[in-house]
Design a protein around this motif. Structure first.
Motif, mmCIF file in Angstrom:
data_model
loop_
_atom_site.group_PDB
_atom_site.id
_atom_site.type_symbol
_atom_site.label_atom_id
_atom_site.label_comp_id
_atom_site.label_asym_id
_atom_site.label_seq_id
_atom_site.Cartn_x
_atom_site.Cartn_y
_atom_site.Cartn_z
ATOM 1 N N LYS A 18 48.940 -3.314 46.088
ATOM 2 C CA LYS A 18 48.106 -2.325 46.772
ATOM 3 C C LYS A 18 48.394 -0.893 46.378
ATOM 4 O O LYS A 18 47.661 0.005 46.751
ATOM 5 C CB LYS A 18 48.259 -2.479 48.277
ATOM 6 N N VAL A 19 49.463 -0.665 45.630
ATOM 7 C CA VAL A 19 49.843 0.688 45.233
ATOM 8 C C VAL A 19 50.188 0.690 43.747
ATOM 9 O O VAL A 19 50.898 -0.189 43.268
ATOM 10 C CB VAL A 19 51.061 1.195 46.043
ATOM 11 N N ARG A 20 49.681 1.681 43.046
ATOM 12 C CA ARG A 20 50.007 1.865 41.636
ATOM 13 C C ARG A 20 50.702 3.208 41.506
ATOM 14 O O ARG A 20 50.094 4.249 41.720
ATOM 15 C CB ARG A 20 48.729 1.838 40.801
ATOM 16 N N PHE A 21 52.006 3.193 41.208
ATOM 17 C CA PHE A 21 52.753 4.424 40.993
ATOM 18 C C PHE A 21 52.637 4.806 39.530
ATOM 19 O O PHE A 21 52.863 3.975 38.651
ATOM 20 C CB PHE A 21 54.229 4.255 41.370
ATOM 21 N N VAL A 22 52.282 6.054 39.272
ATOM 22 C CA VAL A 22 52.165 6.560 37.909
ATOM 23 C C VAL A 22 53.162 7.701 37.756
ATOM 24 O O VAL A 22 53.047 8.721 38.435
ATOM 25 C CB VAL A 22 50.725 7.056 37.624
ATOM 26 N N ASN A 23 54.120 7.528 36.883
ATOM 27 C CA ASN A 23 55.172 8.510 36.668
ATOM 28 C C ASN A 23 54.830 9.311 35.419
ATOM 29 O O ASN A 23 55.002 8.834 34.300
ATOM 30 C CB ASN A 23 56.508 7.778 36.506
ATOM 31 N N VAL A 24 54.289 10.515 35.588
ATOM 32 C CA VAL A 24 53.905 11.328 34.433
ATOM 33 C C VAL A 24 55.025 12.290 34.055
ATOM 34 O O VAL A 24 55.689 12.850 34.917
ATOM 35 C CB VAL A 24 52.593 12.108 34.677
ATOM 36 N N THR A 25 55.187 12.466 32.751
ATOM 37 C CA THR A 25 56.264 13.314 32.260
ATOM 38 C C THR A 25 55.763 14.491 31.443
ATOM 39 O O THR A 25 56.563 15.300 30.984
ATOM 40 C CB THR A 25 57.244 12.496 31.392
ATOM 41 N N ASP A 26 54.441 14.590 31.263
ATOM 42 C CA ASP A 26 53.906 15.707 30.483
ATOM 43 C C ASP A 26 52.511 16.086 30.985
ATOM 44 O O ASP A 26 51.907 15.367 31.785
ATOM 45 C CB ASP A 26 53.873 15.376 28.994
ATOM 46 N N THR A 58 46.409 4.909 44.077
ATOM 47 C CA THR A 58 47.150 5.506 42.968
ATOM 48 C C THR A 58 47.957 6.691 43.462
ATOM 49 O O THR A 58 47.404 7.613 44.038
ATOM 50 C CB THR A 58 46.192 5.960 41.855
ATOM 51 N N ILE A 59 49.272 6.658 43.260
ATOM 52 C CA ILE A 59 50.165 7.739 43.647
ATOM 53 C C ILE A 59 50.758 8.328 42.378
ATOM 54 O O ILE A 59 51.451 7.643 41.631
ATOM 55 C CB ILE A 59 51.260 7.247 44.603
ATOM 56 N N LEU A 60 50.469 9.582 42.139
ATOM 57 C CA LEU A 60 50.919 10.283 40.949
ATOM 58 C C LEU A 60 52.215 11.022 41.241
ATOM 59 O O LEU A 60 52.297 11.766 42.217
ATOM 60 C CB LEU A 60 49.824 11.264 40.526
ATOM 61 N N ILE A 61 53.237 10.806 40.421
ATOM 62 C CA ILE A 61 54.538 11.431 40.612
ATOM 63 C C ILE A 61 54.760 12.409 39.473
ATOM 64 O O ILE A 61 54.916 12.006 38.326
ATOM 65 C CB ILE A 61 55.667 10.386 40.647
ATOM 66 N N GLY A 62 54.751 13.689 39.784
ATOM 67 C CA GLY A 62 54.915 14.714 38.757
ATOM 68 C C GLY A 62 56.363 14.924 38.376
ATOM 69 O O GLY A 62 57.274 14.665 39.152
#
Length: 75
Positions: free
Chosen positions: A33-41, A12-16
């Motif tokens: 193999k990779v889960r990108f999570v694009n958080v906006t808050d 899991t790669i978190l993108i702030g």
């Protein structure tokens, strides 16, 4: 030093900051193999941070305490 547990997939790669939508689109070939999570808050950040293996963006000292799986910070 404490031993690190083995890496679990998907990573899991978190993108702030809600940035880089083009990065998300370009990851189809590694999607299993990779889960990108694009958080906006802050709520999304707080929810996803404990499961993040990597973070694109800054972290506070409190964030580091919460991010138990963290292995990589790209600032």
């Amino acid at each position: 030093a404490q031993a690190q547990e083995p890496l679990k997939f998907p990573v899991t790669i978190l993108i702030g900051g809600g940035a880089w939508p083009e990065l998300l689109a370009a990851t189809a070939d590694v999607a299993s193999k990779v889960r990108f999570v694009n958080v906006t808050d802050d709520a999304g950040w707080d929810k996803e941070l404990p499961n993040a293996d990597a973070v694109f963006g800054g972290l506070s000292q409190e964030d580091i305490k919460v991010a138990k799986r963290l292995r990589w910070i790209q600032y």
